[in-house]
Design an enzyme around this catalytic site. Structure first.
Site, short mmCIF file in Angstrom:
data_model
loop_
_atom_site.label_atom_id
_atom_site.label_comp_id
_atom_site.label_asym_id
_atom_site.label_seq_id
_atom_site.Cartn_x
_atom_site.Cartn_y
_atom_site.Cartn_z
N LYS A 113 0.83 -1.23 0.00
CA LYS A 113 0.00 0.00 0.00
C LYS A 113 0.85 1.27 0.00
O LYS A 113 0.47 2.28 -0.58
CB LYS A 113 -0.94 0.04 1.21
CG LYS A 113 -1.77 -1.22 1.44
CD LYS A 113 -2.66 -1.58 0.28
CE LYS A 113 -3.02 -3.05 0.33
NZ LYS A 113 -3.42 -3.65 -0.91
N LYS B 243 -1.94 2.78 9.09
CA LYS B 243 -2.24 1.69 8.16
C LYS B 243 -1.03 0.80 7.97
O LYS B 243 0.10 1.29 7.90
CB LYS B 243 -2.68 2.24 6.79
CG LYS B 243 -4.03 2.94 6.81
CD LYS B 243 -4.50 3.26 5.40
CE LYS B 243 -5.90 3.85 5.41
NZ LYS B 243 -6.44 4.08 4.05
N GLU C 14 -2.07 8.28 7.61
CA GLU C 14 -2.94 9.16 6.81
C GLU C 14 -3.87 9.93 7.73
O GLU C 14 -4.23 9.44 8.80
CB GLU C 14 -3.82 8.32 5.85
CG GLU C 14 -3.10 7.80 4.63
CD GLU C 14 -4.01 6.99 3.71
OE1 GLU C 14 -5.19 6.78 4.05
OE2 GLU C 14 -3.52 6.56 2.65
N LYS C 15 -4.28 11.10 7.30
CA LYS C 15 -5.39 11.80 7.95
C LYS C 15 -6.60 10.87 7.89
O LYS C 15 -6.83 10.23 6.86
CB LYS C 15 -5.66 13.10 7.21
CG LYS C 15 -6.91 13.83 7.63
CD LYS C 15 -6.62 14.88 8.66
CE LYS C 15 -7.90 15.47 9.24
NZ LYS C 15 -7.66 16.08 10.55
N HIS D 284 -17.42 5.24 -0.44
CA HIS D 284 -16.42 4.41 -1.09
C HIS D 284 -16.76 4.28 -2.57
O HIS D 284 -17.81 3.75 -2.91
CB HIS D 284 -16.41 3.02 -0.40
CG HIS D 284 -15.47 2.04 -1.03
ND1 HIS D 284 -15.07 0.90 -0.40
CD2 HIS D 284 -14.84 2.04 -2.21
CE1 HIS D 284 -14.23 0.25 -1.18
NE2 HIS D 284 -14.09 0.91 -2.30
N ASN E 190 -7.08 -3.06 -6.00
CA ASN E 190 -7.39 -4.49 -5.91
C ASN E 190 -6.95 -5.13 -7.22
O ASN E 190 -7.54 -4.87 -8.26
CB ASN E 190 -8.88 -4.73 -5.68
CG ASN E 190 -9.35 -4.13 -4.36
OD1 ASN E 190 -10.36 -3.47 -4.31
ND2 ASN E 190 -8.59 -4.34 -3.30
N ARG F 142 -7.25 -7.80 -8.91
CA ARG F 142 -7.98 -9.04 -9.23
C ARG F 142 -9.33 -8.66 -9.84
O ARG F 142 -9.72 -7.49 -9.81
CB ARG F 142 -8.23 -9.82 -7.95
CG ARG F 142 -9.04 -9.00 -6.94
CD ARG F 142 -9.58 -9.80 -5.78
NE ARG F 142 -10.54 -9.03 -5.00
CZ ARG F 142 -10.26 -8.13 -4.07
NH1 ARG F 142 -8.99 -7.87 -3.77
NH2 ARG F 142 -11.19 -7.47 -3.44
C1 MV4 Z 1 -9.53 5.22 5.16
C2 MV4 Z 1 -10.69 5.73 5.80
C3 MV4 Z 1 -10.64 7.02 6.26
N1 MV4 Z 1 -9.53 7.75 6.12
N2 MV4 Z 1 -8.46 6.00 5.01
C4 MV4 Z 1 -11.11 0.76 4.77
C5 MV4 Z 1 -10.74 -0.31 3.84
C6 MV4 Z 1 -9.51 0.13 3.16
N3 MV4 Z 1 -9.70 -0.11 1.76
C7 MV4 Z 1 -9.33 1.55 3.48
N4 MV4 Z 1 -10.39 1.91 4.38
C8 MV4 Z 1 -10.55 3.16 4.84
N5 MV4 Z 1 -9.49 3.98 4.69
C9 MV4 Z 1 -8.46 7.23 5.51
N6 MV4 Z 1 -7.36 7.98 5.39
C10 MV4 Z 1 -11.79 4.91 5.94
C11 MV4 Z 1 -11.73 3.61 5.48
C12 MV4 Z 1 -12.91 2.84 5.68
C13 MV4 Z 1 -13.68 2.41 4.63
C14 MV4 Z 1 -13.30 2.67 3.33
C15 MV4 Z 1 -14.06 2.20 2.30
C16 MV4 Z 1 -15.22 1.50 2.55
C17 MV4 Z 1 -15.60 1.23 3.83
C18 MV4 Z 1 -14.84 1.67 4.88
C19 MV4 Z 1 -15.25 1.39 6.18
C20 MV4 Z 1 -14.50 1.84 7.20
C21 MV4 Z 1 -13.32 2.55 6.96
#
Ligand code: MV4
Length: 447
Positions: free
Chosen positions: A116, A158, A200-201, A208, A290, A292
């Site tokens: 990542k 992360k 990250e902030k 999403h 992703n 895939r």
């Molecule tokens: C984040 C975020 C808020 N701020 N990054 C969750 C899965 C991974 N793909 C990255 N994710 C997140 N990253 C920052 N800087 C919130 C999430 C996140 C989230 C992202 C997408 C879909 C659902 C989620 C559920 C909780 C947290």
């Protein structure tokens, strides 16, 4: 073109790949574990090879056994589906050493985006917006504290080897950050064998959005528009749709173009998804790739009319993409509900066991992708998804009505399923007006 392909997966995605191969005139070799031996979809393959006991770690995840099956089955290519070995760069590399085409990105591109921190670096180089945070890995506690003061709390720690929500930790103040760093590193080391972390902030209440891309082995890349996957619970998606209902046309074009820039910069070929979070103001930020085909790929197939599995096979065989970007049209609204053998009233506890009665919905604009039937037994050894119900309609309102109609026809007896929670979500005002974020399920139904 390949004459024979090994399908290194199970359930609905194995069936999906077998169907695409049949239409392309390609023979299939299916692998199965002892638990899946009696599954009906296996009869649609030209050959079936059992590769081990029910536990995935002793069958579907065993590189040596999958490769042995490929040798015995005399295939030219392997389709990994999703999960299992699909994002394992070592597996892609072993395939190459064995002269078997891995239907997916090169192991180099997969490793580049699978890390990542490295994916984030490539995004920045490609001019793709990333969440404010560390330039690279966190070197020390002092370094992390300094950064957090600059970007402001809350911050998110992360794991570089994480993804899909694994190995993330929110810190709301300096004390939490100090404690979180140690714990996050220890957890990342234990879970992934790599303690690398970055900062990250923390973007609160995001949506999403992910962009489907596909590249060929000649440097051409196109996007196939976006999907909104905001409706999730504990990082398990429940509903996906396209187009993303909250994006302006300008943001939509910008996020899709950004995704293409990123995968081009990574020299990435085959199908992939670039994930973004979108904040309350509509700003988007890259989070991960992703590498895939994804569960929700049929959403994109419905709105674009493009068979993504066939496209994956063709580009893996060296064919150039048959489209220019402007050929990829987007029509109407598609929506998918993932139907799991889980009890939404009991904290989504898996409900394995025999399906005693079953009726699949159909009719105009409905697609049901599933390997199950009356008499099928849902195994406790694997993911609890038993099917994907999709609809394609001119408008979002019509898509919701069609989905509710199709859900009312779907009958699954013998095991509890997620059908009732889908009906509740689709009826909810916040979903109907797209005023939700990724925390909606947990906030709305305490379970
Ligand atoms: C984040 C975020 C808020 N701020 N990054 C969750 C899965 C991974 N793909 C990255 N994710 C997140 N990253 C920052 N800087 C919130 C999430 C996140 C989230 C992202 C997408 C879909 C659902 C989620 C559920 C909780 C947290």
């Amino acid at each position: 073109m390949f004459q024979r392909i090994l399908v290194a997966n199970r359930g609905e995605i194995a069936l999906r790949v077998i169907r695409a191969c049949r239409e392309l005139g390609i023979e299939t070799v299916a692998v199965c574990s002892e638990a899946d031996r009696g599954a009906a979809y296996l009869q649609l393959a030209d050959q079936v090879i059992c590769i081990g006991p029910p536990r995935a770690s002793e069958s579907y995840l065993r590189i040596d056994r999958v490769i042995s099956a490929a040798e015995v089955g005399n295939v030219q290519a392997i389709h990994p589906g999703y999960g299992f070995l699909s994002e394992n760069a070592d597996f892609a590399d072993v395939c190459r050493s064995c002269n078997i085409e891995f239907i997916g990105p090169s192991h180099e591109a997969m490793a580049l985006v699978g890390d990542k921190n490295s994916a984030r670096r490539i995004a920045k180089q490609a001019g793709v917006p990333t969440v404010p945070g560390s330039e690279g890995l966190i070197e020390s506690e002092a370094h992390a504290l300094q950064l957090a003061r600059e970007i402001g709390f809350p911050v998110l720690i992360k794991a570089s080897a994480g993804g899909g929500g694994r190995g993330m930790r929110v810190a709301v103040n300096e004390l939490a950050l100090k404690n979180g760093l140690q714990q996050a590193q220890a957890e990342a080391e234990a879970a992934f064998g790599c303690a690398d972390i970055y900062l990250e902030k923390y973007v609160e209440h995001p949506r999403h959005v992910e962009v489907q891309v596909i590249g060929d082995q000649h440097g051409n890349v196109v996007h196939l528009w976006e999907r909104d996957c905001t409706m999730q619970r504990r990082h398990q998606k429940l509903i996906e749709e396209s187009p993303a209902p909250t994006l302006t046309p300008e943001k939509r074009a910008a996020v899709c173009e950004a995704a293409v820039r990123l995968v081009k910069a990574a020299n990435y070929s085959n199908a992939g998804t670039v994930e973004f979070i979108v904040d309350q103001k509509g700003n988007f930020y890259f989070i991960e790739v992703n590498a895939r085909i994804q569960v929700e790929h049929p959403v994109t197939e419905l709105v674009t009319g493009i068979d993504l599995i066939k496209a994956q096979i063709r580009v893996a065989a060296g064919e150039p993409l048959p489209w220019k970007q402007e050929d990829i049209k987007h029509r109407g609204v598609a929506m998918e509900c993932r139907i799991n053998a889980e009890d939404p009233d009991k904290n989504f506890r898996p409900t394995p066991g025999p399906i005693t009665g079953f009726y699949a919905p159909g009719g105009f604009g409905v697609r049901w992708d599933s390997h199950v039937y009356a008499g099928y037994t849902v195994s406790p050894h694997y993911d609890s998804m038993i099917g994907k119900l999709l609809v394609h309609q001119p408008t979002r309102e019509e898509a919701i009505a069609c989905m509710l109609r199709a859900l009312s026809e779907l009958r699954i007896e013998g095991v509890k399923s997620t059908v009732p929670i889908h009906q509740k979500i689709l009826a909810h005002e916040a979903f109907r007006t797209s005023r939700t974020d990724t925390t909606f399920i947990e906030r709305t139904w305490v379970s």
